[in-house]
Design a protein around this motif. Structure first.
Motif, PDB file in Angstrom:
ATOM      1  N   PHE A 102      78.141 118.189  12.200  1.00  0.00           N
ATOM      2  CA  PHE A 102      79.442 117.972  11.583  1.00  0.00           C
ATOM      3  C   PHE A 102      80.576 118.601  12.390  1.00  0.00           C
ATOM      4  CE2 PHE A 102      82.825 119.443   8.651  1.00  0.00           C
ATOM      5  CZ  PHE A 102      83.371 118.194   8.393  1.00  0.00           C
ATOM      6  N   LEU A 103      80.308 119.687  13.077  1.00  0.00           N
ATOM      7  CA  LEU A 103      81.350 120.347  13.862  1.00  0.00           C
ATOM      8  C   LEU A 103      81.969 119.403  14.891  1.00  0.00           C
ATOM      9  CD1 LEU A 103      79.859 123.909  14.398  1.00  0.00           C
ATOM     10  CD2 LEU A 103      82.093 123.392  13.410  1.00  0.00           C
ATOM     11  N   THR A 104      81.164 118.484  15.424  1.00  0.00           N
ATOM     12  CA  THR A 104      81.674 117.554  16.427  1.00  0.00           C
ATOM     13  C   THR A 104      81.880 116.150  15.873  1.00  0.00           C
ATOM     14  OG1 THR A 104      79.386 117.152  17.157  1.00  0.00           O
ATOM     15  CG2 THR A 104      80.641 118.828  18.341  1.00  0.00           C
ATOM     16  N   ALA A 105      81.727 115.983  14.565  1.00  0.00           N
ATOM     17  CA  ALA A 105      81.914 114.669  13.949  1.00  0.00           C
ATOM     18  C   ALA A 105      83.395 114.384  13.735  1.00  0.00           C
ATOM     19  CB  ALA A 105      81.183 114.611  12.612  1.00  0.00           C
ATOM     20  N   PRO A 106      83.791 113.109  13.710  1.00  0.00           N
ATOM     21  CA  PRO A 106      85.206 112.785  13.498  1.00  0.00           C
ATOM     22  C   PRO A 106      85.708 113.016  12.079  1.00  0.00           C
ATOM     23  CG  PRO A 106      83.911 110.779  13.747  1.00  0.00           C
ATOM     24  CD  PRO A 106      83.004 111.920  14.080  1.00  0.00           C
ATOM     25  N   ALA A 107      84.826 113.093  11.082  1.00  0.00           N
ATOM     26  CA  ALA A 107      85.257 113.369   9.709  1.00  0.00           C
ATOM     27  C   ALA A 107      85.988 114.704   9.660  1.00  0.00           C
ATOM     28  CB  ALA A 107      84.059 113.386   8.770  1.00  0.00           C
ATOM     29  N   LYS A 108      87.064 114.770   8.882  1.00  0.00           N
ATOM     30  CA  LYS A 108      87.930 115.944   8.865  1.00  0.00           C
ATOM     31  C   LYS A 108      87.744 116.848   7.652  1.00  0.00           C
ATOM     32  CE  LYS A 108      90.062 114.675  12.635  1.00  0.00           C
ATOM     33  NZ  LYS A 108      89.839 115.431  13.890  1.00  0.00           N
ATOM     34  N   VAL A 109      87.125 116.339   6.602  1.00  0.00           N
ATOM     35  CA  VAL A 109      87.023 117.089   5.347  1.00  0.00           C
ATOM     36  C   VAL A 109      85.563 117.268   4.988  1.00  0.00           C
ATOM     37  CG1 VAL A 109      87.772 117.216   2.936  1.00  0.00           C
ATOM     38  CG2 VAL A 109      89.183 116.006   4.612  1.00  0.00           C
ATOM     39  N   CYS A 110      85.203 118.445   4.481  1.00  0.00           N
ATOM     40  CA  CYS A 110      83.803 118.683   4.103  1.00  0.00           C
ATOM     41  C   CYS A 110      83.728 119.523   2.838  1.00  0.00           C
ATOM     42  CB  CYS A 110      83.037 119.369   5.225  1.00  0.00           C
ATOM     43  SG  CYS A 110      83.491 121.102   5.492  1.00  0.00           S
ATOM     44  N   ILE A 111      82.560 119.418   2.198  1.00  0.00           N
ATOM     45  CA  ILE A 111      82.198 120.292   1.087  1.00  0.00           C
ATOM     46  C   ILE A 111      80.976 121.088   1.536  1.00  0.00           C
ATOM     47  CG2 ILE A 111      81.382 120.429  -1.296  1.00  0.00           C
ATOM     48  CD1 ILE A 111      82.738 117.740  -1.797  1.00  0.00           C
ATOM     49  N   VAL A 132      90.044 109.478   9.148  1.00  0.00           N
ATOM     50  CA  VAL A 132      88.654 109.099   8.857  1.00  0.00           C
ATOM     51  C   VAL A 132      88.473 109.162   7.345  1.00  0.00           C
ATOM     52  CG1 VAL A 132      86.212 109.603   9.250  1.00  0.00           C
ATOM     53  CG2 VAL A 132      87.887 110.108  11.037  1.00  0.00           C
ATOM     54  N   PRO A 133      88.298 108.021   6.685  1.00  0.00           N
ATOM     55  CA  PRO A 133      88.261 108.007   5.217  1.00  0.00           C
ATOM     56  C   PRO A 133      86.915 108.411   4.630  1.00  0.00           C
ATOM     57  CG  PRO A 133      88.052 105.783   6.025  1.00  0.00           C
ATOM     58  CD  PRO A 133      88.256 106.662   7.245  1.00  0.00           C
ATOM     59  N   VAL A 134      86.374 109.522   5.097  1.00  0.00           N
ATOM     60  CA  VAL A 134      85.132 110.048   4.552  1.00  0.00           C
ATOM     61  C   VAL A 134      85.223 111.562   4.465  1.00  0.00           C
ATOM     62  CG1 VAL A 134      83.632 108.189   5.393  1.00  0.00           C
ATOM     63  CG2 VAL A 134      84.060 110.179   6.837  1.00  0.00           C
ATOM     64  N   VAL A 135      84.397 112.140   3.604  1.00  0.00           N
ATOM     65  CA  VAL A 135      84.258 113.591   3.508  1.00  0.00           C
ATOM     66  C   VAL A 135      82.778 113.900   3.649  1.00  0.00           C
ATOM     67  CG1 VAL A 135      84.568 115.638   2.080  1.00  0.00           C
ATOM     68  CG2 VAL A 135      86.231 113.786   1.959  1.00  0.00           C
ATOM     69  N   ALA A 136      82.447 114.829   4.499  1.00  0.00           N
ATOM     70  CA  ALA A 136      81.045 115.188   4.698  1.00  0.00           C
ATOM     71  C   ALA A 136      80.614 116.226   3.681  1.00  0.00           C
ATOM     72  CB  ALA A 136      80.831 115.735   6.109  1.00  0.00           C
ATOM     73  N   SER A 137      79.446 116.022   3.095  1.00  0.00           N
ATOM     74  CA  SER A 137      78.844 117.012   2.216  1.00  0.00           C
ATOM     75  C   SER A 137      77.812 117.758   3.041  1.00  0.00           C
ATOM     76  CB  SER A 137      78.191 116.321   1.011  1.00  0.00           C
ATOM     77  OG  SER A 137      77.639 117.262   0.134  1.00  0.00           O
ATOM     78  N   VAL A 138      78.145 118.969   3.450  1.00  0.00           N
ATOM     79  CA  VAL A 138      77.303 119.753   4.359  1.00  0.00           C
ATOM     80  C   VAL A 138      76.487 120.723   3.515  1.00  0.00           C
ATOM     81  CG1 VAL A 138      77.260 121.239   6.387  1.00  0.00           C
ATOM     82  CG2 VAL A 138      79.050 119.515   6.148  1.00  0.00           C
ATOM     83  N   ILE A 139      75.196 120.410   3.384  1.00  0.00           N
ATOM     84  CA  ILE A 139      74.321 121.183   2.505  1.00  0.00           C
ATOM     85  C   ILE A 139      73.371 122.009   3.363  1.00  0.00           C
ATOM     86  CG2 ILE A 139      72.645 121.066   0.614  1.00  0.00           C
ATOM     87  CD1 ILE A 139      73.843 118.350  -0.109  1.00  0.00           C
ATOM     88  N   GLY A 140      73.658 123.290   3.476  1.00  0.00           N
ATOM     89  CA  GLY A 140      72.838 124.152   4.303  1.00  0.00           C
ATOM     90  C   GLY A 140      73.212 124.045   5.772  1.00  0.00           C
ATOM     91  N   THR A 141      72.533 124.837   6.590  1.00  0.00           N
ATOM     92  CA  THR A 141      72.914 124.976   7.991  1.00  0.00           C
ATOM     93  C   THR A 141      72.444 123.840   8.883  1.00  0.00           C
ATOM     94  OG1 THR A 141      70.923 126.304   8.396  1.00  0.00           O
ATOM     95  CG2 THR A 141      72.943 127.492   7.822  1.00  0.00           C
ATOM     96  N   GLU A 142      71.451 123.068   8.460  1.00  0.00           N
ATOM     97  CA  GLU A 142      70.869 122.049   9.331  1.00  0.00           C
ATOM     98  C   GLU A 142      71.889 121.021   9.832  1.00  0.00           C
ATOM     99  OE1 GLU A 142      67.287 118.714   9.321  1.00  0.00           O
ATOM    100  OE2 GLU A 142      67.337 120.277   7.798  1.00  0.00           O
ATOM    101  N   PRO A 143      72.742 120.444   8.968  1.00  0.00           N
ATOM    102  CA  PRO A 143      73.697 119.441   9.467  1.00  0.00           C
ATOM    103  C   PRO A 143      74.997 120.031  10.000  1.00  0.00           C
ATOM    104  CG  PRO A 143      73.834 119.538   7.103  1.00  0.00           C
ATOM    105  CD  PRO A 143      72.767 120.531   7.501  1.00  0.00           C
TER     106      PRO A 143
END
Length: 252
Positions: A38-47, A23-34
Motif C-alpha cells: 500500500f505504501l507504493t500504491a496509488p490509492a491515497k486513503v486507508c483504514i 483515485v476513487p478507492v480507499v485501502a483497508s490495510v489489515i495488519g502488516t502484511e499488505p
C-alpha cells in the motif's frame, strides 16, 4: 441529547474529495502484511485495522510521509482503549481520522480535528432505524455501511441520510455497493471463503440511488414496498484491497 443536524447530502470534506478525485478507492490495510504494497500504491486513503498500540507509532508516520490520508479503526486496534485518550493518542501520531461503531467516539473525534467515519451494520429494519439515529446524532464525515448488498434494499431517503457513505463487506461486483473493483470482499470472499488481508469497500456520495436488489428479494428496510427499483448510483469513491485491485495495487 438533542440530535445533531443530519449529514444528508453533505459534501465530502476537501481532503477526501481531493484524494478520491485522484483515485476513487480507499485501502483497508489489515495488519502488516499488505502495508508495504500500500505504501507504493496509488490509492491515497486507508483504514488501518489490527495494528497494535505499539505498532501504530511506526506505521502511521510512515503512511503520512508517503502522502496517505490515514484512518485508524479504534475498535480493531489491540491495546487501544475506546475512549477520549485513544483519540488523543492517534491524533498525536499524525492520524487524520477515526473509524468506530461507537457514537461517543465519533462525537469526540470532530472537536479534536479528526475526520470521522461511523461504521454501521444494517441487518434489519429496526437496526436501520437505530443506525439512522446514530448517524444523525454523530454527523460523521463518512458512514461505513455493512454489508454492501443491503444498500440495494434501502430507501432513497435512508441512503441520503447516511451520505456520504462507504459500502463494505461482500463487495463482489460493480453492481453491489456502487461498483467496487477487484476480487474478494471486505467481510467475506465470494462463495463464503475467507476475506483477503486487505478488505474492500465502495464509497458513495450524496443522494444517489443504490443498485437494484436481486430478483425475488423482499421489501427495502426502513420502508419502500413495491414500485420500480431505484436507479444505479454514480460512484464517487470506493474502498479496495491494496493488493487485489488493479486500481490501487502498486505498478509492476
Amino acid at each position: 441529547m438533542a440530535p445533531s443536524p443530519s449529514p444528508s447530502g453533505a459534501p465530502l470534506v476537501p481532503r477526501l474529495a481531493s484524494a478520491f478525485a485522484e483515485v476513487p478507492v480507499v485501502a483497508s490495510v489489515i495488519g502488516t502484511e499488505p502495508l508495504r504494497q500500500f505504501l507504493t500504491a496509488p490509492a491515497k486513503v486507508c483504514i488501518l485495522a489490527s495494528f497494535t498500540v505499539g505498532q501504530l507509532p511506526k506505521v502511521v508516520p510512515a503512511l503520512v510521509r508517503a502522502g496517505k490520508t490515514v484512518f485508524v479503526n479504534v475498535d480493531s486496534s489491540p491495546g487501544l482503549a475506546q475512549d477520549r485518550g485513544a483519540l488523543d493518542y492517534i491524533k498525536s501520531l499524525g492520524t487524520h481520522g477515526v473509524v468506530s461503531t461507537r457514537l461517543s467516539l465519533i462525537e469526540k473525534g470532530r472537536p479534536l480535528g479528526l475526520l470521522t467515519m461511523m461504521k454501521v451494520f444494517v441487518t434489519d429494519r429496526s437496526n436501520l432505524s437505530r443506525s439512522l439515529d446514530a448517524v444523525s446524532r454523530g454527523a460523521p464525515d463518512l458512514v461505513e455501511i455493512m454489508p454492501a448488498p443491503i444498500i440495494g434494499r434501502m430507501t432513497a431517503r435512508a441512503q441520503r441520510a447516511m451520505s456520504p457513505s462507504v459500502a463494505a463487506g461482500f463487495v463482489e461486483t460493480p453492481a453491489v455497493g456502487g461498483g467496487a473493483q477487484g476480487p474478494g470482499g471486505g467481510a467475506g470472499a465470494p462463495g463464503g471463503g475467507r476475506a483477503p488481508p486487505a478488505g474492500r469497500r465502495r464509497a458513495r456520495r450524496g443522494g444517489g440511488g443504490a443498485s437494484p436488489p436481486a430478483a425475488g428479494g423482499g421489501g427495502a428496510p426502513g420502508g419502500g414496498g413495491g414500485g420500480p427499483p431505484p436507479p444505479p448510483p454514480t460512484p464517487a469513491s470506493g474502498i479496495c484491497a491494496a493488493t487485489s485491485c488493479r486500481r490501487c495495487r502498486p505498478p509492476h
